[in-house]
Scaffold this motif. Structure first.
Motif, PDB file in Angstrom:
ATOM      1  N   LEU A 108       0.829  -1.195   0.000  1.00 42.59           N
ATOM      2  CA  LEU A 108       0.000   0.000   0.000  1.00 42.59           C
ATOM      3  C   LEU A 108       0.868   1.252   0.000  1.00 42.59           C
ATOM      4  N   VAL A 109       1.913   1.272   0.820  1.00 38.82           N
ATOM      5  CA  VAL A 109       2.821   2.421   0.861  1.00 38.82           C
ATOM      6  C   VAL A 109       3.500   2.613  -0.497  1.00 38.82           C
ATOM      7  N   ARG A 110       3.921   1.499  -1.116  1.00 34.08           N
ATOM      8  CA  ARG A 110       4.570   1.587  -2.423  1.00 34.08           C
ATOM      9  C   ARG A 110       3.627   2.186  -3.468  1.00 34.08           C
ATOM     10  N   ARG A 111       2.383   1.735  -3.464  1.00 32.33           N
ATOM     11  CA  ARG A 111       1.429   2.231  -4.456  1.00 32.33           C
ATOM     12  C   ARG A 111       1.121   3.717  -4.245  1.00 32.33           C
ATOM     13  N   LEU A 112       0.962   4.114  -2.980  1.00 33.95           N
ATOM     14  CA  LEU A 112       0.683   5.522  -2.702  1.00 33.95           C
ATOM     15  C   LEU A 112       1.857   6.410  -3.125  1.00 33.95           C
ATOM     16  N   ALA A 113       3.083   5.967  -2.805  1.00 36.65           N
ATOM     17  CA  ALA A 113       4.263   6.738  -3.201  1.00 36.65           C
ATOM     18  C   ALA A 113       4.388   6.795  -4.715  1.00 36.65           C
ATOM     19  N   SER A 114       4.107   5.688  -5.382  1.00 40.53           N
ATOM     20  CA  SER A 114       4.177   5.658  -6.838  1.00 40.53           C
ATOM     21  C   SER A 114       3.134   6.575  -7.465  1.00 40.53           C
ATOM     22  N   ALA A 115       1.912   6.577  -6.907  1.00 43.48           N
ATOM     23  CA  ALA A 115       0.862   7.449  -7.422  1.00 43.48           C
ATOM     24  C   ALA A 115       1.232   8.914  -7.244  1.00 43.48           C
ATOM     25  N   TYR A 116       1.821   9.249  -6.092  1.00 44.16           N
ATOM     26  CA  TYR A 116       2.258  10.629  -5.848  1.00 44.16           C
ATOM     27  C   TYR A 116       3.292  11.067  -6.883  1.00 44.16           C
ATOM     28  N   VAL A 117       4.293  10.228  -7.105  1.00 48.92           N
ATOM     29  CA  VAL A 117       5.359  10.572  -8.046  1.00 48.92           C
ATOM     30  C   VAL A 117       4.805  10.729  -9.453  1.00 48.92           C
ATOM     31  N   SER A 118       3.964   9.799  -9.865  1.00 47.22           N
ATOM     32  CA  SER A 118       3.410   9.855 -11.218  1.00 47.22           C
ATOM     33  C   SER A 118       2.557  11.108 -11.414  1.00 47.22           C
ATOM     34  N   ALA A 119       1.762  11.453 -10.413  1.00 45.22           N
ATOM     35  CA  ALA A 119       0.868  12.605 -10.546  1.00 45.22           C
ATOM     36  C   ALA A 119       1.651  13.909 -10.629  1.00 45.22           C
ATOM     37  N   PHE A 120       2.562  14.126  -9.700  1.00 42.75           N
ATOM     38  CA  PHE A 120       3.220  15.422  -9.633  1.00 42.75           C
ATOM     39  C   PHE A 120       4.310  15.595 -10.688  1.00 42.75           C
ATOM     40  N   ARG A 121       4.856  14.505 -11.202  1.00 40.19           N
ATOM     41  CA  ARG A 121       5.853  14.631 -12.265  1.00 40.19           C
ATOM     42  C   ARG A 121       5.224  14.868 -13.631  1.00 40.19           C
ATOM     43  N   ASN A 122       3.987  14.447 -13.831  1.00 37.72           N
ATOM     44  CA  ASN A 122       3.375  14.500 -15.156  1.00 37.72           C
ATOM     45  C   ASN A 122       2.413  15.662 -15.348  1.00 37.72           C
ATOM     46  N   ILE A 123       2.240  16.487 -14.335  1.00 33.82           N
ATOM     47  CA  ILE A 123       1.424  17.693 -14.464  1.00 33.82           C
ATOM     48  C   ILE A 123       2.369  18.890 -14.499  1.00 33.82           C
TER      49      ILE A 123
END
Length: 322
Positions: A108-123
Motif C-alpha cells: 500500500l505504501v509503495r502504491r501511494l508513493a508511486s501514485a504521488y510521483v506519477s501525478a506530480f511529475r506529469n502535471i
C-alpha cells in the motif's frame, strides 16, 4: 586515480575564450547603447537610484513608492530566497520520505508513493501552482471563519496565521472581528508557491533516490543481514551511504531547478525578483537593463549552487575512497 591538472596551454586557451566572450558582450552592449541613443531612448542603470514608483504588498524588506528601484530589486531577491531556501529544504525532506516509500515492503505504501510521483511529475508545474492558488483563495473559508489547525494556527483565504514574535513578545493569533489578530501571516501567494515547488521537486528527488537504491547489488543487503544487522540498520549503514553518492549530483541539480522554477511566482502575483523586474520595466522602459539584472542574479545563484554541489560531491567521494 587522480585528475590530471590542466596544462599551461589549456589554461591560456580557456583565458582567451573568456576574454573573447567578454569582449563580444562588451561590443554588443556598446552597440545597443549607441542605437538606443540615436533613437532618443535612455539607457543605463542610473534608474536603480531613482524612486521605484511602486510598492510591494509582501516583503521582508519594506518598499514604498519613494524608495529606490535598487531597494525594490533587493526586496524581490529577498522574497525569492525566502521562498526557494525553505522550499529546497522541505522538498529534500519530502523527497527522501517518498523515495523510501517507493521501495517499502508494504504494498500500500509503495502504491501511494508511486501514485504521488506519477501525478506530480506529469502535471506541468505552472498548472499545479495555479491549482494550489485556486484552492487557497477560492475553496478555503474567509478569515472570519478560518480553520483552526492547532492552537494559534489558522488557515483561511487570507493565508496561514502562525505564532510569532511581535512588539509585545511572542504572540498567538486569535480571531478578532472579521479576521485574525496577532502572530505572523503567510499569504496565499506564498503558500501556493511553496506547496507547489515542494511537492513538484520532491517527486523528482524521490525517483532519483529510488533509482540509486535499486541500482545497488542485492547481495549487499543480504550480506549486511548475514552479519546480524536488522533491515533498518542494513539500509541506514550499508545501502543508503552508497546510494547517496550516486544520487547527490542529480539531487542538487533538482534543487537548483527549484530555485529557477521560483521565477514562476509572477504568474500568481507573488512579488519575487522577476515580478519586480517586470514592474520596473513597465515603469522605466529599461527592458535590457531589467532583464540583464535578472539573468545575472540567477546566473550567480546557479554558479554558487553548482560550486557548493561540487564541493559536496568531492567530500563524499573522498569519504568513499577513505
Amino acid at each position: 586515480m587522480h585528475d590530471t591538472p590542466p596544462s599551461t596551454a589549456a589554461r591560456a586557451i580557456q583565458a582567451l575564450i573568456v576574454l573573447a566572450v567578454a569582449g563580444l558582450l562588451a561590443l554588443l552592449a556598446v552597440t545597443a547603447a549607441g542605437h538606443l541613443a540615436q533613437r532618443g531612448i535612455r539607457s543605463g542603470f542610473d534608474f536603480l537610484l531613482e524612486p521605484a514608483g511602486f510598492t510591494l504588498g509582501e516583503s521582508l524588506l519594506p518598499v514604498d513608492a519613494g524608495d529606490s528601484t535598487l531597494r525594490a530589486f533587493v526586496a524581490g531577491l529577498a522574497n525569492t530566497l525566502r521562498l526557494a531556501l525553505p522550499g529546497a529544504a522541505l522538498a529534500f525532506g519530502v523527497g527522501i520520505v517518498v523515495g523510501f516509500g517507493r521501495i517499502a515492503d508494504n504494498p500500500l505504501v509503495r502504491r501511494l508513493a508511486s501514485a504521488y510521483v506519477s501525478a506530480f511529475r506529469n502535471i506541468p508545474l505552472l498548472l499545479q501552482l495555479l491549482a494550489w492558488y485556486f484552492i487557497l483563495t477560492d475553496l478555503l473559508p474567509a478569515a472570519d471563519a478560518a480553520l483552526r489547525l492547532a492552537p494559534g494556527v489558522y488557515l483561511s483565504k487570507s493565508g496561514l496565521a502562525l505564532p510569532w514574535w511581535g512588539e509585545a513578545g511572542f504572540e498567538l493569533p486569535e480571531p478578532a472581528g472579521f479576521g485574525i489578530d496577532g502572530g505572523a501571516r503567510l499569504t496565499p501567494e506564498y503558500l501556493a508557491m511553496l506547496i507547489g515547488l515542494v511537492l513538484y521537486s520532491a517527486a523528482y528527488i524521490a525517483e532519483i533516490l529510488r533509482a540509486a537504491l535499486e541500482a545497488l547489488p542485492p547481495g549487499q543487503r543480504l550480506a549486511a543481514l548475514a552479519t546480524g544487522m536488522t533491515p533498518r540498520q542494513a539500509f541506514r549503514y550499508v545501502l543508503l551511504p552508497q546510494a547517496w553518492r550516486a544520487a547527490l549530483p542529480p539531487v542538487t541539480s533538482q534543487l537548483l531547478n527549484l530555485f529557477k522554477n521560483a521565477s514562476l511566482a509572477v504568474a500568481i502575483g507573488y512579488p519575487d525578483l522577476v515580478s519586480v523586474a517586470g514592474t520596473s520595466l513597465n515603469q522605466t522602459g529599461r527592458a535590457i537593463e531589467c532583464l540583464s539584472i535578472v539573468i545575472a542574479v540567477y546566473l550567480l545563484l546557479s554558479l554558487v549552487a553548482a560550486a557548493i554541489s561540487h564541493r559536496l560531491e568531492r567530500r563524499v567521494l573522498r569519504g568513499s575512497v577513505a
